[in-house]
Scaffold this active site. Sequence first.
Site, short mmCIF file in Angstrom:
data_model
loop_
_atom_site.label_atom_id
_atom_site.label_comp_id
_atom_site.label_asym_id
_atom_site.label_seq_id
_atom_site.Cartn_x
_atom_site.Cartn_y
_atom_site.Cartn_z
N LEU A 206 0.85 -1.19 0.00
CA LEU A 206 0.00 0.00 0.00
C LEU A 206 0.89 1.24 0.00
O LEU A 206 1.81 1.32 0.81
CB LEU A 206 -0.87 0.03 1.28
CG LEU A 206 -1.90 -1.10 1.41
CD1 LEU A 206 -2.39 -1.18 2.85
CD2 LEU A 206 -3.07 -0.90 0.46
N HIS A 207 0.62 2.19 -0.90
CA HIS A 207 1.40 3.42 -0.85
C HIS A 207 0.67 4.63 -1.44
O HIS A 207 1.23 5.73 -1.47
CB HIS A 207 2.74 3.25 -1.56
CG HIS A 207 2.61 3.13 -3.06
ND1 HIS A 207 2.30 1.95 -3.68
CD2 HIS A 207 2.73 4.05 -4.04
CE1 HIS A 207 2.26 2.15 -4.99
NE2 HIS A 207 2.50 3.42 -5.24
N ARG A 208 -0.57 4.46 -1.92
CA ARG A 208 -1.27 5.61 -2.50
C ARG A 208 -1.55 6.65 -1.41
O ARG A 208 -2.07 6.30 -0.35
CB ARG A 208 -2.62 5.20 -3.07
CG ARG A 208 -2.55 4.30 -4.26
CD ARG A 208 -2.37 5.03 -5.58
NE ARG A 208 -1.73 4.11 -6.49
CZ ARG A 208 -0.61 4.35 -7.17
NH1 ARG A 208 0.00 5.51 -7.08
NH2 ARG A 208 -0.10 3.44 -7.95
#
Length: 369
Positions: A206-208
């Site tokens: 996850l990195h948005r």
Amino acid sequence: MLNVLCIAGTRPNFIKVSALYHAFTQHPRFSPTLVHTGQHYDAQMSRVFFEQLGLPEPDLYLGVGSGTHGAQTAAIMQALEAHLIERPPDVVVVVGDVNSTVAATLAAVKLHLPVAHVEAGLRSFDRRMPEEINRLITDAISDVLYVSEESGLTNLKREGIADDRVVFVGNVMIDSLLRFQEHACGLDTAQAMFGLAPRSYLLVTLHRPSNVDVSERLLEIADVLETIQARIPVVFPVHPRTRQRLESQGLYKRLDALPRLHLAPPIGYLEFLSLMHDARGMLTDSGGTQEETTFLGVPCLTLRENTERPVTVTQGTNTLLALDKARILHHVDDIITSEPASATPPPLWDGQSAVRIADDLARRYTAQP
Ligand code: UD1
Ligand code: UDP
């Protein structure tokens, strides 16, 4: 010889550029050079990809580092412009949708240098995503647009882009996957790093900003992960942006203490391919990973309301999910209890996309193909 300048700055760029650089070096009429903007710079976000993907040291390292969108984009433009004036290439090749992509395109186009955009035409139709702005600008001003899936053709046509600027070539991310798959799968990374058997774990990335930069949302995600790890072991290599956010909210330690949630630093490409290949399923918001799991036939739950890669939903293994705990758990349970369907790769995801691009560039920019 055609002097092609390839621009890369971030983790997904290195994977895409590696396929292109490899095809350009194999082509008798190409002389490729490589600029690394320095947008990603930690060893595990940058160097490991050069080593594992067989990329040479960049001819130029701009070293721009992190910053606001304006600062980062401007720093790349300014540093690259000086180089382009001093040593103008015949054509500049940009990939993907990151700040390095749009900055390099703006710098080159204003010097009247031809620009080819690889992975053109993808649209999430969500202008709150920084990547969507980067895609719209890059496609509008580039000379040649290489498209990875058929939705890209439709989107570019709707935006009034002339047919002769657009070529459907397939997906260079999958070129790299196919080139390194055999090596990666022999690594058995899940067992070696986490003591986990194939198909016994869920892989998470996850990195948005829309997921990790909003405190309440990140807290909800942590809660969902805590519940999931009680049902199936979770492997979660944490992106630096996400790590910072988890730490600043005191969530990193909490998650790290959970017995079946394996947090790790960002993982090298080969190890990550191995982890993806052997995973029971994936939970992600990554663009590249939606494509890779589609190709590998690994069920993928994407924690987003939209995707610029619709083929991963219509033909692939991808399911878009809002942040609704009950629904996510329902899908995770489905993945745990059912056998995955066999994979059917989308059209032209066949390992030859970079070769098609090299051939097309040769046709356009050299006297003889
Ligand atoms: C960028 C791209 C995104 C892509 C992602 C791939 C933009 C606008 N975003 O997001 O589209 O999906 O890369 O991973 O171009 N940091 C480090 N070490 C590094 C790199 C970053 O610690 O090597 C930290 C810095 O605190 C930085 C933050 O991560 O501020 C975000 O980095 P940045 O490159 O701005 O955006 P990403 O979230 O990585
Ligand atoms: N990746 C990797 N190690 C990791 C996480 C990702 O090698 O720990 C690879 C993976 O192949 C993925 C690619 O990096 O598809 C792209 O990374 P990311 O998800 O950061 O970018 P996006 O595709 O969302 O722009």
